[in-house]
Design a protein around this motif. Structure first.
Motif, PDB file in Angstrom:
ATOM      1  N   GLY A 274       0.942  -1.102   0.092  1.00 42.17           N
ATOM      2  CA  GLY A 274       0.140   0.032  -0.042  1.00 42.17           C
ATOM      3  C   GLY A 274       0.784   1.094  -0.049  1.00 42.17           C
ATOM      4  N   VAL A 275       0.255   2.209   0.249  1.00 43.05           N
ATOM      5  CA  VAL A 275       0.915   3.742   0.428  1.00 43.05           C
ATOM      6  C   VAL A 275       0.800   4.321   1.661  1.00 43.05           C
ATOM      7  CG1 VAL A 275       0.502   4.209  -1.983  1.00 43.05           C
ATOM      8  CG2 VAL A 275      -1.320   4.872  -0.549  1.00 43.05           C
ATOM      9  N   THR A 276       1.518   5.105   1.989  1.00 41.79           N
ATOM     10  CA  THR A 276       1.724   5.884   3.349  1.00 41.79           C
ATOM     11  C   THR A 276       2.098   7.250   3.072  1.00 41.79           C
ATOM     12  OG1 THR A 276       3.645   4.011   3.639  1.00 41.79           O
ATOM     13  CG2 THR A 276       3.269   5.572   5.259  1.00 41.79           C
ATOM     14  N   SER A 277       1.388   7.893   3.986  1.00 40.91           N
ATOM     15  CA  SER A 277       1.373   9.340   4.139  1.00 40.91           C
ATOM     16  C   SER A 277       1.913   9.759   5.614  1.00 40.91           C
ATOM     17  CB  SER A 277      -0.002  10.163   3.873  1.00 40.91           C
ATOM     18  OG  SER A 277      -0.892   9.784   5.133  1.00 40.91           O
ATOM     19  N   ARG A 278       2.772  10.779   5.553  1.00 41.98           N
ATOM     20  CA  ARG A 278       3.157  11.265   6.729  1.00 41.98           C
ATOM     21  C   ARG A 278       3.087  12.770   6.912  1.00 41.98           C
ATOM     22  NH1 ARG A 278       9.642  12.284   7.982  1.00 41.98           N
ATOM     23  NH2 ARG A 278       9.751  12.281  10.025  1.00 41.98           N
ATOM     24  N   THR A 279       2.940  12.959   8.246  1.00 42.03           N
ATOM     25  CA  THR A 279       2.504  14.337   8.618  1.00 42.03           C
ATOM     26  C   THR A 279       3.531  14.700   9.934  1.00 42.03           C
ATOM     27  OG1 THR A 279       0.318  13.859   8.166  1.00 42.03           O
ATOM     28  CG2 THR A 279       0.591  15.819   9.319  1.00 42.03           C
ATOM     29  N   THR A 294      11.336  18.547   1.211  1.00 46.11           N
ATOM     30  CA  THR A 294       9.894  17.948   0.704  1.00 46.11           C
ATOM     31  C   THR A 294       9.978  16.586   1.056  1.00 46.11           C
ATOM     32  OG1 THR A 294      10.391  18.223  -1.442  1.00 46.11           O
ATOM     33  CG2 THR A 294       9.429  19.771  -0.900  1.00 46.11           C
ATOM     34  N   GLU A 295       8.963  16.000   1.535  1.00 44.69           N
ATOM     35  CA  GLU A 295       9.226  14.747   1.887  1.00 44.69           C
ATOM     36  C   GLU A 295       7.871  13.996   0.780  1.00 44.69           C
ATOM     37  OE1 GLU A 295       9.087  14.163   6.014  1.00 44.69           O
ATOM     38  OE2 GLU A 295      10.987  14.982   6.253  1.00 44.69           O
ATOM     39  N   ALA A 296       8.230  12.652   0.576  1.00 46.96           N
ATOM     40  CA  ALA A 296       7.029  12.050  -0.449  1.00 46.96           C
ATOM     41  C   ALA A 296       7.301  10.473   0.379  1.00 46.96           C
ATOM     42  CB  ALA A 296       7.144  12.061  -1.688  1.00 46.96           C
ATOM     43  N   THR A 297       6.216  10.319   1.062  1.00 46.99           N
ATOM     44  CA  THR A 297       6.395   8.618   1.275  1.00 46.99           C
ATOM     45  C   THR A 297       5.791   7.676   0.251  1.00 46.99           C
ATOM     46  OG1 THR A 297       4.365   8.998   2.454  1.00 46.99           O
ATOM     47  CG2 THR A 297       6.251   8.985   3.763  1.00 46.99           C
ATOM     48  N   LEU A 298       6.497   6.885  -0.051  1.00 42.20           N
ATOM     49  CA  LEU A 298       6.077   5.851  -1.175  1.00 42.20           C
ATOM     50  C   LEU A 298       5.424   4.654  -0.874  1.00 42.20           C
ATOM     51  CD1 LEU A 298       9.388   6.273  -3.371  1.00 42.20           C
ATOM     52  CD2 LEU A 298       7.139   7.729  -3.275  1.00 42.20           C
ATOM     53  N   GLU A 299       5.830   3.594  -1.403  1.00 39.70           N
ATOM     54  CA  GLU A 299       5.043   2.301  -1.016  1.00 39.70           C
ATOM     55  C   GLU A 299       5.576   1.884   0.353  1.00 39.70           C
ATOM     56  OE1 GLU A 299       7.323   2.318  -3.379  1.00 39.70           O
ATOM     57  OE2 GLU A 299       8.697   1.052  -2.836  1.00 39.70           O
ATOM     58  N   HIS A 300       4.710   0.776   0.803  1.00 38.00           N
ATOM     59  CA  HIS A 300       5.095  -0.068   1.670  1.00 38.00           C
ATOM     60  C   HIS A 300       4.810  -1.300   1.687  1.00 38.00           C
ATOM     61  CE1 HIS A 300       1.357   1.006   3.384  1.00 38.00           C
ATOM     62  NE2 HIS A 300       1.369  -0.450   3.799  1.00 38.00           N
ATOM     63  N   PRO A 464       2.094   6.739  15.304  1.00 35.60           N
ATOM     64  CA  PRO A 464       2.643   7.885  15.887  1.00 35.60           C
ATOM     65  C   PRO A 464       4.175   7.693  16.123  1.00 35.60           C
ATOM     66  CG  PRO A 464       1.411   7.335  17.493  1.00 35.60           C
ATOM     67  CD  PRO A 464       1.216   6.276  16.359  1.00 35.60           C
ATOM     68  N   GLN A 465       5.242   8.786  15.667  1.00 35.91           N
ATOM     69  CA  GLN A 465       6.460   8.592  15.771  1.00 35.91           C
ATOM     70  C   GLN A 465       7.043   9.603  16.425  1.00 35.91           C
ATOM     71  OE1 GLN A 465       9.055   8.124  12.143  1.00 35.91           O
ATOM     72  NE2 GLN A 465       9.216   5.796  12.885  1.00 35.91           N
ATOM     73  N   THR A 466       8.075   9.436  17.281  1.00 34.57           N
ATOM     74  CA  THR A 466       8.896  10.637  17.863  1.00 34.57           C
ATOM     75  C   THR A 466      10.502  10.189  17.436  1.00 34.57           C
ATOM     76  OG1 THR A 466       7.390  10.863  19.716  1.00 34.57           O
ATOM     77  CG2 THR A 466       9.517  11.809  19.967  1.00 34.57           C
ATOM     78  N   SER A 467      11.022  11.328  16.794  1.00 31.82           N
ATOM     79  CA  SER A 467      12.359  10.967  16.601  1.00 31.82           C
ATOM     80  C   SER A 467      13.309  11.930  17.534  1.00 31.82           C
ATOM     81  CB  SER A 467      12.792  11.106  15.009  1.00 31.82           C
ATOM     82  OG  SER A 467      12.110   9.977  14.293  1.00 31.82           O
ATOM     83  N   LEU A 468      14.306  11.404  17.920  1.00 33.89           N
ATOM     84  CA  LEU A 468      15.328  12.502  18.629  1.00 33.89           C
ATOM     85  C   LEU A 468      16.683  12.431  17.820  1.00 33.89           C
ATOM     86  CD1 LEU A 468      15.296  14.438  21.007  1.00 33.89           C
ATOM     87  CD2 LEU A 468      16.468  12.519  22.242  1.00 33.89           C
ATOM     88  N   SER A 477       5.949  12.943  14.247  1.00 30.67           N
ATOM     89  CA  SER A 477       5.253  12.727  12.866  1.00 30.67           C
ATOM     90  C   SER A 477       4.286  11.485  13.190  1.00 30.67           C
ATOM     91  CB  SER A 477       6.401  12.493  12.022  1.00 30.67           C
ATOM     92  OG  SER A 477       7.081  11.311  12.362  1.00 30.67           O
ATOM     93  N   ASP A 478       3.187  11.628  12.292  1.00 28.17           N
ATOM     94  CA  ASP A 478       2.140  10.481  12.082  1.00 28.17           C
ATOM     95  C   ASP A 478       2.375   9.896  11.041  1.00 28.17           C
ATOM     96  OD1 ASP A 478       1.215  11.033  14.287  1.00 28.17           O
ATOM     97  OD2 ASP A 478      -0.573  12.259  13.763  1.00 28.17           O
ATOM     98  N   TYR A 479       2.526   8.633  10.817  1.00 26.73           N
ATOM     99  CA  TYR A 479       2.603   7.838   9.685  1.00 26.73           C
ATOM    100  C   TYR A 479       1.122   7.124   9.757  1.00 26.73           C
ATOM    101  CZ  TYR A 479       7.534   7.929   8.997  1.00 26.73           C
ATOM    102  OH  TYR A 479       8.913   8.454   8.755  1.00 26.73           O
ATOM    103  N   LYS A 480       0.611   7.286   8.329  1.00 22.49           N
ATOM    104  CA  LYS A 480      -0.617   6.533   8.101  1.00 22.49           C
ATOM    105  C   LYS A 480      -0.593   5.631   6.814  1.00 22.49           C
ATOM    106  CE  LYS A 480      -3.482  10.367   9.941  1.00 22.49           C
ATOM    107  NZ  LYS A 480      -2.529  11.227   9.863  1.00 22.49           N
ATOM    108  N   PHE A 481      -0.691   4.287   7.064  1.00 21.97           N
ATOM    109  CA  PHE A 481      -0.539   3.178   5.968  1.00 21.97           C
ATOM    110  C   PHE A 481      -1.989   2.846   5.730  1.00 21.97           C
ATOM    111  CE2 PHE A 481       2.701   3.119   9.236  1.00 21.97           C
ATOM    112  CZ  PHE A 481       4.112   3.163   8.478  1.00 21.97           C
ATOM    113  N   ILE A 482      -2.049   2.861   4.444  1.00 21.53           N
ATOM    114  CA  ILE A 482      -3.375   2.153   3.968  1.00 21.53           C
ATOM    115  C   ILE A 482      -2.853   1.251   2.724  1.00 21.53           C
ATOM    116  CG2 ILE A 482      -3.843   4.042   2.399  1.00 21.53           C
ATOM    117  CD1 ILE A 482      -6.689   3.353   3.033  1.00 21.53           C
ATOM    118  N   ASN A 483      -3.465  -0.040   2.810  1.00 21.42           N
ATOM    119  CA  ASN A 483      -2.934  -1.126   1.987  1.00 21.42           C
ATOM    120  C   ASN A 483      -4.001  -2.008   1.630  1.00 21.42           C
ATOM    121  OD1 ASN A 483      -3.290  -3.028   4.104  1.00 21.42           O
ATOM    122  ND2 ASN A 483      -1.192  -2.216   4.879  1.00 21.42           N
TER     123      ASN A 483
END
Lengths: 492, 187
Positions: A274-279, A294-300, A464-468, A477-483
């Motif tokens: 599927g595809v992923t979107s990240r916010t 600019t970021e573009a999330t691709l397939e997963h 939901p993801q936190t990066s340090l 950031s939030d990753y949303k995966f739909i597949n």
């Protein structure tokens, strides 16, 4: 270089005065010491959940075998009944209408009939014993089996009567046929008229079967003594009467195999793409200013292997292992200007060609950054899922709704990002937390065979993801995966 | 060989034990504060940066590979330095690191720096302009190469090299001046 050596030797471990207690007070207020162990707790909870499920599965297997043995017992009973009928058929086929033996047959008629009656009664007794034994666990199934068998016999008898009455080659009515074949037999001939609505016990039903068999047997034996113009009618009657009960066995056995209690455990393997979107929900302003990307999330793609325990035909719980790999494209391109308030070089005064002095000033100035870079990063998650399945039907089609919690046990990233110096750095240096992910799936369940199912549907996952990053640059950031996914499952 | 107590201390620290972390703060803040001062604009910024650095150390301690206290302290110092540079860049970014005309290196006479105590020497270094101070400290005290400094500060290596030479010249002036002040005051 002596100067550098002197400096390094003397200043590398030089200490300065500071109020360490005050420092500790400030630092301890900023750190949540309990949070460090939270990840471990989540890991243990998911581990315990998995262990509990395995234990449930382990203890369910004896029940599974027990149910299987009951099912096989039923089959055995049906086989005994079937063999009884088959034996009768063979007996019937081997009985030739030999004129020489007619007389002897007539003489032995009574004794043979009695003997046959005894044999069949013995068989029926054994059958009844078997039925009684099995009755303790599956009385209901047994009754339905016997009722089916009885009904088939009854139907066949009814059909026999119809044939007897409607056969154009003879004018003998059913009563006459009955009289002809009964001869001297003392067996009652009115057993065909069993009332289908009659509420019979297992024993009574067995007796009815027994009576039918006796009747059929006497019918077979009697035909050796009939006049030549009548037997033309009889083989078809016999053949018809004998074959009918044989197909009353299978449906009952199949039904008992479909009983839900025999299948509490199932396994499933599902793959999805599927595809992923990240916010970016929250970001360090410095990072935001510098990255200008600019970021573009691709397939997963996603693979899940799971073990389910079914409480009933609607509800099940499951756990296993989940792997998700995601590709992310990040571009840093173009020129970016930033207005900064700070110190900058105001003037440079060269006293000679090489000597100079500078004077700094503080205020607003503009900094310009330029980047031209494109990267494809990989993020890989390994999770332990805990899910609940709800099975429901829409117009005879089965669907499964499955909410899941996924506990992250491993995260790996490969690629680059811009650190807060604006310098490309390795993603591996990021400390990333994606402790829990949430997923909701809906699949259509298609039965290939009794045990194998094909599932296809879709799912939505939120992570939901936190990066340090280096130097404590923090992004959330939030990753949303739909597949779309397809999988197979098997019941044991 | 490492002291077993040190090894145990590192283990406890990696496990996130509060007591171990308190020990780290109380025992080594003076060491880290020296570093912080070298890469910060003033002492207040150095203290703030050191606090942030401790938070980062706590969050990243499980990424530290090793069990020797020396390595751990070195690792902590790097985080302190990075945090200070980050904070500095965030608030006081300056164009003073633009590449300038290369200058010849100078050799500072031992008679000049030999007269100063360690603390005095440190005090003189902290009086350098911020850009000079950072590059000088990264090169002379931490032992980074100009290439590494360039990568860290996102500047060209030649810029780092030329600024280092200028920092040395400035330091020579300051030390000379400081020595004269001491002599004057002493007289």
């Amino acid at each position: 270089m002596e100067f550098e050596k002197y400096i390094k030797d003397n200043l590398s471990d030089q200490r300065s005065e500071i109020d360490a207690s005050k420092m500790w007070d400030n630092v301890s207020n900023k750190i949540d010491f309990k949070k460090k162990k939270r990840k471990g707790i989540i890991f243990w909870i998911s581990g315990l959940g998995m262990l509990a499920l395995l234990l449930v599965g382990f203890f369910s297997f004896p029940l599974l075998f027990k149910n299987k043995s009951i099912a096989s017992q039923e089959i055995e009973i049906k086989n005994i009944e079937a063999s009884t009928l088959l034996t009768d058929n063979v007996l019937q086929k081997n009985t030739s209408i030999d004129p020489i033996k007619i007389e002897n047959a007539e003489k032995k008629e009574t004794s043979a009939e009695v003997k046959t009656t005894k044999e069949i009664k013995n068989k029926a007794t054994r059958t009844e014993n078997k039925l009684t034994t099995a009755k303790t666990g599956i009385i209901q199934d047994q009754q339905s089996l016997l009722t089916n068998t009885y009904e088939n016999n009854s139907n066949s008898i009814t059909r026999k009567k119809e044939l007897e009455i409607s056969n154009p080659k003879t004018n003998i009515n059913a009563t006459e046929i009955s009289k002809l074949f009964i001869g001297t037999s003392s067996t009652p001939r009115n057993n065909h008229s069993i009332d289908n609505n009659k509420d019979l016990s297992t024993s009574e039903l067995t007796n009815e079967l027994l009576e039918n068999n006796i009747d059929q047997k006497s019918f077979t034996l009697k035909q050796s003594g009939i006049s030549p113009n009548i037997p033309l009618l009889l083989p078809s009657l016999l053949e018809h009467t004998r074959e009918t009960p044989s197909f009353s066995i299978k449906p009952t056995v199949k039904k008992s195999k479909q009983t839900f209690s025999t299948n509490p455990i199932s396994v499933a393997l599902v793959s999805a793409i599927g595809v992923t979107s990240r916010t970016l929900t929250s970001v360090d302003p410095m990072y935001q200013a510098l990255r200008n990307s600019t970021e573009a999330t691709l397939e997963h793609y996603n693979i899940q292997g799971k073990l389910y325990y079914h409480f009933n035909d609607r509800w099940a719980i499951g756990t296993g292992i989940d792997f998700l790999s995601q590709t992310e494209k990040i571009e840093w391109a173009g020129t970016y200007q930033e207005n900064i308030n700070g110190t900058y070089v105001d003037t440079i005064y060269y006293s000679t060609n090489t000597e100079f002095t500078t004077s700094n000033a503080t205020g607003d100035y503009t900094a310009t950054y330029q980047r031209d870079m494109r990267k494809y990063n990989q993020h890989q998650f390994i999770n332990i899922p805990l899910s609940i399945q709800y099975h429901f039907h829409l117009k005879n089609h089965q669907f499964i709704l499955e909410p899941q919690l996924l506990f992250n046990i491993s995260y790996k990233a490969k690629g680059d990002y811009l650190n807060n110096f604006g310098v490309p750095s390795k993603l591996e240096e990021l400390q990333t937390d994606c402790n829990i992910q949430y997923q909701l799936g809906l699949v259509y369940n298609y039965s290939i065979t009794q045990n194998w199912n094909l599932n296809f549907g879709s799912s939505l996952r939120w992570a939901p993801q936190t990066s340090l990053g280096e130097n404590a640059v923090k992004t959330e950031s939030d990753y949303k995966f739909i597949n779309l996914k397809i999988g197979v499952s098997r019941k044991f | 060989l490492s002291n077993p107590k040190d090894i145990e201390f590192v283990k406890l620290l990696k496990r996130g034990e509060r007591g171990a972390f308190k020990h780290l703060v109380l025992s080594y803040s003076s060491l880290f504060f020296t570093k912080a001062k070298l890469y910060s604009r003033n002492e207040q910024d150095a203290e703030d940066s050191l606090q942030d650095a401790y938070v980062t150390i706590y969050q990243k301690i499980d990424q530290f590979e090793g069990e020797e206290l020396g390595r751990l302290l070195s690792w902590c110092q790097k985080i302190v330095i990075n945090t200070c540079l980050s904070k500095y860049r965030k608030h006081y970014y300056s164009h003073e690191r633009n590449e300038l005309t290369p200058m010849n290196d100078i050799e500072i006479s031992p008679e000049i720096y030999g007269q100063l105590e360690k603390a005095e020497l440190l005090k003189v270094i902290t009086q350098l302009p911020d850009g000079y101070k950072q590059i000088f400290s990264l090169y002379a005290i931490e032992g980074y190469s100009h290439q590494e400094i360039a990568e860290q500060l996102n500047i060209k290596s030649n810029t780092s090299r030329s600024q280092y030479v200028r920092a040395k010249r400035k330091l020579n002036e300051l030390m000379t001046s400081y020595s004269q002040t001491i002599l004057t005051n002493g007289i």
